[in-house]
Design a protein around this motif. Structure first.
Motif: not given
Ligand SMILES: Nc1ncnc2c1ncn2[C@@H]1O[C@H](COP(=O)(O)OP(=O)(O)O)[C@@H](O)[C@H]1O
Ligand SMILES: [Mg+2]
Lengths: 403, 285
Positions: A308, A304, A294, A312, A290
């Motif tokens: 995600f 973000i 990001g 997701a 992550a």
């Protein structure tokens, strides 16, 4: 100005001459970089607060809570990996420490949840020192291996001890209670009934994540953050600047540990049960992914990234078995097209890219310009040897400090 | 007056290589000392010993009368010795201003909770830090945009930023490792004036330099190294006339006087092997 400087600076034999011209105040409107980020943050915060009014189903709120926990974890790992440049492959271990410490204190010792917060922080500081102390003297590739091992040791220890409940873990972790009142009692606020505990955890998670995000952002922009980045960019040069690189790395490690520990406590209360399986190496890898995805060292990027990796798999739920494949392909695509991450740390807002650099005022005395006398760079200079690429001058001298 | 820095009989070996083989010199406040010698003579290695990055095999190094052997480089810097690196080592993913601010780390009264809670102490420290950094950038004549990342600057400007960064540690002694490498003639002139300006602040300077013309003009004393050995120590005039130095520098061509043009010429032939790069001379006003 001088007395102000004395308050701000320690005794130093050499002080800078006053700047030759006063810089204007840095821009702060909504179109400036800091102003825009604040605006974006405020909007995101408002959205989080409004979410239960839009959709208060237990599913949505629970997903949002775990997303916030992920974001908190990512902010902590961002300090270690993004700012200090230390590759940590066992980061989830600190998450486990936080979860188990708060879980044990509240179930075995019957502490109220709020009292476990300082204990969690303390335990994580200690864990950070115990792990970081010996390992941070190692070069980063060794560090990765050692942290990987540490992550596994914590999980396997939790799996085998009685006090941690062995493989089945700890159950029935109590909710937050303050005196007689606990989250379970519910509350009516703004026409919204906070019935279960789910919604409360959501708001606690908002508070913790916000403090975590703002706190890391502030630290990164201050004295300590500059030291972290200096160590990341060039350890020897950082030492030469008077920065004790070893303590700087430990400080980053401890901050990362505390952030993960608080996230762990959040998760323990949110799920009311923890087991060693929640702290598998896979999660360390996921959080690291992550951060890298990001944008290392970038607060918006890492948020973000955290959203995600946590959202997701949920959003892709209808693809059933296929969702992890799609997830992986998406990742590869992102890393090919945006190798520095979705929102890189060095990103400049598009409308600020062509900003005019500050210019020296015409009134600045010429001889004070560091003595670069332009008169001498006239025709006479043309007859002199052409400027050369400095790197080619001394090919034998590759590394300055070889250790 | 006792010396700021006293190096006595310094030795450093790498396996069989004697990188530094018996080096002794003193530096006083406000003095410019040059260390010269061919490539591989051990100049950078000597700097690395003095600034704490290498542990010398034997010898003593005293700074302000206290030994700085086995002391961390960061502690040595805090005691008042700063250095630059031969191959520019700026913090590449930080802005120009942040690079210089970073050097004020040890002198800033800003604790962890000040930063976290944005206390008045924090604001005061950050303001003072920015102001000092800007003062140093102006002092070294940096004219670019201080909000740029350092990698976006032309080479000559990066050199200036590195000197500003070293000054921001508030040194009494400054070690400069080939600061003129890669600069064009005009930039070298500017650098010489800058070094004198730093000396006039009362800072002692040790300068490693290849360009003999520059060294002869600037230094009050010169130490010459060859294969790690100190072969001469004296004023520029003494060094210029020293047969051992001429031998070491020019080998068989000892009929040529050791002067400005010869050595500038030597450097120029090295320079000519690479195409002139645009950014080295990019300081258009
Ligand atoms: N870390 C190291 N390991 C082995 N040899 C080294 C190391 N650093 C320098 N040397 C050797 O020491 C000698 C002196 O190098 P250096 O100090 O860089 O010379 P100078 O700066 O005068 O050009 C060279 O022969 C170099 O190869
Ligand atoms: Mg060298």
């Amino acid at each position: 100005m001088a007395p102000q400087l004395d308050l701000a600076l320690k005794h130093a034999p050499l002080r800078a001459p006053a700047p030759l011209f006063e810089r204007g105040k840095p821009a702060s409107g909504p179109r400036s970089q800091p102003g825009f980020m604040k605006l974006l943050g405020a909007l995101a915060f408002a959205f989080l607060l409004a979410l239960p009014f839009i959709d208060a189903s237990a599913y949505t709120i629970s997903i949002a809570t775990s997303a916030l926990i992920y974001v908190m974890l990512c902010m902590g790992l961002n300090v270690v990996v993004g700012y200090a440049g230390l590759l940590d492959l066992g980061y989830i271990a600190f998450f486990a420490v936080g979860a188990y410490v708060s879980g044990i204190l509240t179930t075995v010792l019957d502490w109220p949840m709020w009292a476990a917060v300082p204990a969690t922080i303390l335990a994580c500081v200690l864990a950070g020192i115990i792990i970081g102390g010996p390992t941070l003297r190692l070069r980063s590739d060794y560090l990765a291996i050692v942290t990987l091992g540490f992550g596994e040791i914590i999980r396997i220890t939790a799996n085998n001890l009685d006090v941690t409940g062995g493989p089945s873990g700890i159950h029935g972790i109590p909710t937050w209670s303050f005196g007689d009142w606990s989250f379970r009692d519910g509350l009516d606020l703004f026409g919204l009934h906070f019935s279960g505990t789910v919604l409360f955890y959501y708001f606690v998670a908002i508070v913790v994540a916000t403090v975590g995000i703002v706190g890391v952002g502030r630290l990164a922009r201050g004295r300590m953050g500059r030291a972290w980045k200096a160590v990341r960019d060039d350890e020897d040069a950082a030492e030469a600047m008077g920065i004790n690189t070893y303590f700087t790395k430990i400080s980053a490690y401890i901050i990362g540990a505390v952030w993960a520990g608080l996230a762990g406590q959040l998760m323990a209360t949110h799920l009311t049960a923890i087991s060693p399986n929640s702290f598998h190496f896979l999660y360390s890898a996921l959080i690291l992914m992550a951060v890298v995805l990001g944008g290392m060292g970038s607060t918006p990027g890492v948020i973000i990234g955290g959203l995600f990796v946590s959202l997701a798999p949920e959003l892709l739920r209808e693809f059933a078995e296929w969702r992890y494949l799609i997830f992986g392909v998406l990742l590869v695509v992102v890393m090919i097209f945006r190798p520095a991450g979705l929102w890189p740390a060095t990103a400049v807002l598009p409308w600020l890219r062509r900003h005019k650099p500050q210019a020296w005022p015409a009134t600045a005395p010429l001889e004070s310009l560091g003595g670069d006398d332009r008169a001498e760079v006239g025709p006479a200079a043309g007859a002199r040897p052409a400027p050369a690429d400095p790197r080619a001058q001394d090919p034998a001298d590759d590394g300055e400090v070889r250790r | 007056m006792s010396a700021l820095l006293e190096v006595r009989d310094l030795h450093l070996r790498f396996g069989g290589v004697k990188a530094v083989d018996g080096l002794s010199f003193d530096v006083h406040e406000g003095e410019i000392l040059a260390v010269i010698g061919p490539n591989g003579a051990g100049k950078t290695s000597a700097f690395n010993c003095i600034s704490g990055f290498y542990r010398p095999t034997s010898g003593t190094i005293d700074f302000e009368g206290r030994s700085i052997m086995r002391v961390l480089p960061s502690t040595i810097t805090r005691r008042g010795m700063a250095r630059t690196f031969q191959n520019l080592r700026l913090f590449k993913e930080m802005t120009v201003l942040d690079n210089v601010k970073t050097a004020m780390h040890a002198n800033l009264r800003e604790g962890f909770f000040d930063t976290l809670l944005h206390t008045p102490r924090y604001r005061r420290a950050e303001e003072a830090c920015a102001r000092e950094a800007q003062g140093w950038l102006d002092f070294v004549g940096f004219e670019g945009d201080e909000q740029l990342y350092v990698t976006q600057l032309p080479y000559g400007e990066q050199r200036r930023v590195e000197i500003a960064r070293a000054l921001a540690t508030s040194p009494k002694l400054l070690l400069l490792d080939e600061p003129a490498a890669g600069l064009n003639y005009g930039e070298k002139q500017g650098l010489m004036r800058l070094i004198r300006k730093i000396r006039d602040l009362g800072v002692g300077i040790v300068l490693i330099e290849h360009d003999m013309g520059l060294v002869m003009d600037l230094a009050e004393r010169i130490v010459v190294l060859n294969y790690g050995k100190e072969i001469a120590d004296g004023t520029p005039a003494q060094i210029k006339a020293d047969p051992v130095v001429i031998e070491a520098y020019l080998g068989a061509e000892d009929d040529e006087a050791l002067d400005d043009t010869t050595l500038t010429g030597m450097v120029a032939t090295v320079d000519d092997e690479v195409p002139p790069s645009g950014d080295a001379g990019g300081r258009s006003a």
